[in-house]
Scaffold this motif. Structure first.
Motif, PDB file in Angstrom:
ATOM      1  N   GLY A   1      33.798  43.158  40.759  1.00  0.00           N
ATOM      2  CA  GLY A   1      32.819  42.941  39.792  1.00  0.00           C
ATOM      3  C   GLY A   1      31.413  42.655  40.587  1.00  0.00           C
ATOM      4  O   GLY A   1      31.342  41.942  41.651  1.00  0.00           O
ATOM      5  N   MET A   2      30.441  43.446  40.036  1.00  0.00           N
ATOM      6  CA  MET A   2      29.116  43.443  40.746  1.00  0.00           C
ATOM      7  C   MET A   2      28.015  42.641  39.670  1.00  0.00           C
ATOM      8  O   MET A   2      28.163  43.053  38.550  1.00  0.00           O
ATOM      9  CB  MET A   2      28.529  44.590  41.369  1.00  0.00           C
TER      10      MET A   2
ATOM     11  N   LEU B   1      28.470  44.348  36.418  1.00  0.00           N
ATOM     12  CA  LEU B   1      29.214  45.718  36.026  1.00  0.00           C
ATOM     13  C   LEU B   1      30.374  45.711  36.750  1.00  0.00           C
ATOM     14  O   LEU B   1      30.729  44.903  37.780  1.00  0.00           O
ATOM     15  CB  LEU B   1      28.227  47.016  37.120  1.00  0.00           C
ATOM     16  N   SER B   2      31.567  46.198  36.083  1.00  0.00           N
ATOM     17  CA  SER B   2      32.894  46.476  36.743  1.00  0.00           C
ATOM     18  C   SER B   2      32.787  48.076  37.554  1.00  0.00           C
ATOM     19  O   SER B   2      32.546  48.906  37.136  1.00  0.00           O
ATOM     20  CB  SER B   2      33.895  46.509  35.815  1.00  0.00           C
TER      21      SER B   2
ATOM     22  N   VAL C   1      24.802  49.330  44.299  1.00  0.00           N
ATOM     23  CA  VAL C   1      24.728  48.874  42.991  1.00  0.00           C
ATOM     24  C   VAL C   1      22.967  48.939  42.484  1.00  0.00           C
ATOM     25  O   VAL C   1      22.291  48.483  43.388  1.00  0.00           O
ATOM     26  CB  VAL C   1      24.852  47.573  42.432  1.00  0.00           C
ATOM     27  N   PHE C   2      22.512  49.334  41.487  1.00  0.00           N
ATOM     28  CA  PHE C   2      21.147  49.453  41.271  1.00  0.00           C
ATOM     29  C   PHE C   2      20.686  48.583  39.735  1.00  0.00           C
ATOM     30  O   PHE C   2      21.823  48.604  39.149  1.00  0.00           O
ATOM     31  CB  PHE C   2      20.983  50.914  40.596  1.00  0.00           C
TER      32      PHE C   2
ATOM     33  N   CYS D   1      21.800  40.054  44.580  1.00  0.00           N
ATOM     34  CA  CYS D   1      22.797  40.687  44.241  1.00  0.00           C
ATOM     35  C   CYS D   1      24.043  39.878  44.459  1.00  0.00           C
ATOM     36  O   CYS D   1      24.185  39.048  45.452  1.00  0.00           O
ATOM     37  CB  CYS D   1      22.974  42.081  45.014  1.00  0.00           C
ATOM     38  N   ALA D   2      25.212  39.878  43.702  1.00  0.00           N
ATOM     39  CA  ALA D   2      26.527  39.349  43.876  1.00  0.00           C
ATOM     40  C   ALA D   2      27.549  39.951  43.710  1.00  0.00           C
ATOM     41  O   ALA D   2      27.561  41.100  42.981  1.00  0.00           O
ATOM     42  CB  ALA D   2      26.464  38.291  42.886  1.00  0.00           C
ATOM     43  N   ALA D   3      28.808  39.475  44.405  1.00  0.00           N
ATOM     44  CA  ALA D   3      29.927  40.338  44.265  1.00  0.00           C
ATOM     45  C   ALA D   3      31.082  39.488  44.092  1.00  0.00           C
ATOM     46  O   ALA D   3      31.281  38.606  44.795  1.00  0.00           O
ATOM     47  CB  ALA D   3      30.221  41.226  45.637  1.00  0.00           C
TER      48      ALA D   3
END
Length: 133
Positions: A37-38, A55-56, A83-84, A100-102
């Motif tokens: 997941g982002m 976002l998945s 990822v944008f 940004c995270a993951a």
């Protein structure tokens, strides 16, 4: 072993647009990125970090905080592993450092809360967005 590098921040006037990028890399990410997941979070001076969008990776399903719905769009590029966050109709209240995270455990979570920062294991350094009146 998972690195996230943001770019694309800057200074814009109200009503303008910016496109933020988050390039992901690392062996673990390369192997299992489809299960991730982002997300994008932001933090303004004197305020707590807040959720913006998630976002998945495998399904491209998305979540947005109410204040950005209809203005921001999160997406990803499988080839670039990026990822944008497309930000349109920017407002002064959007001014913040964007991170940004993951979350490598998104696929297996039984209680998914993408808006909670503590569910993400990896974070980028952040990119500054300033929106003037």
């Amino acid at each position: 072993q998972v690195q996230l590098v943001e770019s694309g921040g800057g200074l814009v006037q109200s009503g303008g647009s910016l496109r933020l990028s988050c390039a992901a890399s690392g062996r673990s990410f390369e192997i299992t990125y489809g299960s991730y997941g982002m997300a994008w979070f932001r933090q303004a001076p004197g305020k707590e970090r807040e959720f913006v969008a998630a976002l998945s990776w495998v399904s491209s399903s998305t979540d947005y905080t109410d204040s950005v719905k209809g203005r921001f769009t999160i997406s990803r590029d499988d080839v670039k592993k990026t990822v944008f966050l497309q930000m349109d109709s920017l407002k002064p209240e959007d001014t913040a450092v964007y991170y940004c995270a993951a979350d490598p455990f998104f696929k297996t979570r039984v209680n998914r809360r993408p808006a909670e920062a503590n569910q993400y294991s990896y974070w980028g350094q952040g990119t500054q967005v300033i929106v003037s009146s």
